[in-house]
Design a protein around this motif. Structure first.
Motif, PDB file in Angstrom:
ATOM      1  N   ASP A 183      -8.165  -3.423   1.603  1.00 26.30           N
ATOM      2  CA  ASP A 183      -8.397  -1.973   1.497  1.00 26.30           C
ATOM      3  C   ASP A 183      -9.216  -1.446   2.675  1.00 26.30           C
ATOM      4  O   ASP A 183     -10.057  -2.161   3.241  1.00 26.30           O
ATOM      5  CB  ASP A 183      -9.144  -1.640   0.208  1.00 26.30           C
ATOM      6  CG  ASP A 183      -8.241  -1.622  -1.020  1.00 26.30           C
ATOM      7  OD1 ASP A 183      -7.009  -1.740  -0.856  1.00 26.30           O
ATOM      8  OD2 ASP A 183      -8.777  -1.509  -2.144  1.00 26.30           O
ATOM      9  N   ARG A 223      -3.884   0.728   2.425  1.00 28.15           N
ATOM     10  CA  ARG A 223      -4.409   1.386   1.225  1.00 28.15           C
ATOM     11  C   ARG A 223      -5.855   1.805   1.487  1.00 28.15           C
ATOM     12  O   ARG A 223      -6.714   0.968   1.745  1.00 28.15           O
ATOM     13  CB  ARG A 223      -4.340   0.455   0.021  1.00 28.15           C
ATOM     14  CG  ARG A 223      -4.853   1.078  -1.288  1.00 28.15           C
ATOM     15  CD  ARG A 223      -4.679   0.083  -2.441  1.00 28.15           C
ATOM     16  NE  ARG A 223      -5.055   0.656  -3.723  1.00 28.15           N
ATOM     17  CZ  ARG A 223      -6.211   0.440  -4.359  1.00 28.15           C
ATOM     18  NH1 ARG A 223      -7.129  -0.348  -3.793  1.00 28.15           N
ATOM     19  NH2 ARG A 223      -6.467   0.996  -5.519  1.00 28.15           N
ATOM     20  N   ALA A 232       0.817  -1.218   0.000  1.00 26.59           N
ATOM     21  CA  ALA A 232       0.000   0.000   0.000  1.00 26.59           C
ATOM     22  C   ALA A 232       0.841   1.253   0.000  1.00 26.59           C
ATOM     23  O   ALA A 232       0.399   2.317  -0.457  1.00 26.59           O
ATOM     24  CB  ALA A 232      -0.935  -0.008   1.207  1.00 26.59           C
ATOM     25  N   ILE A 280      -9.318   3.654   0.006  1.00 25.21           N
ATOM     26  CA  ILE A 280      -9.986   4.079  -1.231  1.00 25.21           C
ATOM     27  C   ILE A 280     -11.215   4.895  -0.853  1.00 25.21           C
ATOM     28  O   ILE A 280     -11.947   4.540   0.067  1.00 25.21           O
ATOM     29  CB  ILE A 280     -10.381   2.904  -2.151  1.00 25.21           C
ATOM     30  CG1 ILE A 280     -11.375   1.955  -1.464  1.00 25.21           C
ATOM     31  CG2 ILE A 280      -9.151   2.152  -2.635  1.00 25.21           C
ATOM     32  CD1 ILE A 280     -12.020   0.967  -2.428  1.00 25.21           C
ATOM     33  N   SER A 336      -7.384   6.521  -4.605  1.00 24.33           N
ATOM     34  CA  SER A 336      -6.689   5.614  -3.701  1.00 24.33           C
ATOM     35  C   SER A 336      -5.488   6.338  -3.113  1.00 24.33           C
ATOM     36  O   SER A 336      -4.906   7.232  -3.748  1.00 24.33           O
ATOM     37  CB  SER A 336      -6.254   4.335  -4.424  1.00 24.33           C
ATOM     38  OG  SER A 336      -5.374   4.621  -5.498  1.00 24.33           O
TER      39      SER A 336
END
Length: 321
Positions: free
Chosen positions: A196, A151, A46, A153, A297
């Protein structure tokens, strides 16, 4: 790693426990839940999201709701005082951890009918009642050790639905479907990866910021309170279970409130899976930046406060591009 978790259709894992639970997946004493998905390799991968070093805060000010927080929560108080004779100041903050941006921890919301929290923890374990020893089990402090980092989003539902010309009322019990969120991701060109951290901009902040004090007082007096959020459905649960380590958004309940079904997503996410729920994130600047650069992202760093046995925490969240 995605193939190492059970399929959604395999839930509940503990067949003697409540619906859709994943109890025991990471051990009977686990307190991280879906944060276990944030392995070192996933976090390292990430980090490739950091390209420009641009940093965007996603915390609403602790005093943003003033003396009118929803759900009857206490307002934020700050006392700054001098320590004479020195030219020195200290301060004391007093606040409800859920009166502004927050991560709901695993002590917040249990299965209502079964009266059980994540991995079968009871109110007696939390409060030390009925002969059970009081403990810090499932406290927010367990998340402070490594934080919620990976990570992130942004699914900007608000921007997408404006382009679609779809009506939306933040203060009615409407719902956002899993298909809607998948359509947002496709429209943005945002790939969803396992582990995520999902952040949803529903449009709540934009709507709230447009209200007068009198309008907020009127909304606050409603019984029950009503908000548009993600729907309670198998499709939504499967969408969340399959990919994400945590889920948050910009309004007070993440899910449509009150629930449209016989269960609440808070029960399944928090008590069933141990998935952090983020609420009242300030996503206006983040949404503007994502739209400007054409990328939704980023690397998300969030450090819950290290309070053993705590119920919730400000996210202390920063999106890094």
């Amino acid at each position: 790693m995605a193939d190492k978790i059970p399929k959604f259709s395999d839930l509940p894992l503990d067949k003697n426990g409540p619906h859709h639970n994943a109890w025991g997946l990471y051990g009977k004493d686990d307190e991280l839940g879906t944060l276990n998905r944030l392995s070192n390799s996933i976090v390292k991968s990430a980090a490739s999201e950091i390209k420009t070093g641009t940093r965007i805060n996603i915390d609403w000010p602790l005093d943003a709701q003033g003396d009118l927080p929803f759900f009857g929560r206490q307002q934020f108080h700050k006392e700054v005082y001098q320590k004479p004779p020195r030219i020195v100041n200290d301060d004391v903050w007093t606040f409800n951890t859920q009166s502004s941006s927050q991560w709901d921890g695993l002590r917040h919301f249990g299965y209502q009918k079964e009266e059980k929290f994540y991995n079968g923890v009871t109110l007696d374990h939390i409060h030390g009642t009925n002969g059970v020893e009081k403990s810090n089990v499932n406290g927010i402090g367990a998340w402070a050790d490594q934080g919620i980092c990976g990570r992130g989003i942004l699914l900007d539902y608000h921007e997408w639905r404006l382009k679609q010309g779809r009506p939306h009322s933040a203060f009615e019990a409407g719902h956002i479907s899993a298909d809607d969120l998948k359509a947002v991701a496709k429209d943005q060109g945002t790939e969803i990866k396992f582990g995520d951290i999902l952040i949803i901009r529903s449009g709540y902040m934009a709507a709230y910021n447009a209200l007068s004090r009198a309008e907020i007082e009127k909304m606050r007096a409603k019984t029950p309170l009503t908000f548009t959020g993600i729907e309670q459905s198998d499709e939504m649960m499967e969408f969340l279970w399959t990919s994400f380590s945590a889920a948050g958004g910009d309004h007070p309940s993440l899910e449509a409130w009150p629930t449209q079904k016989e269960y609440a997503l808070h029960e399944v996410l928090l008590a069933g899976w141990g998935m952090p729920i983020g609420e009242l994130f300030d996503l206006e600047k983040l949404g503007e930046h994502c739209k400007r650069v054409g990328r939704w992202s980023f690397f998300l760093v969030s450090k819950p406060v290290n309070v053993p046995g705590g119920v919730a925490s400000p996210p202390n969240g920063v999106a890094i591009f």
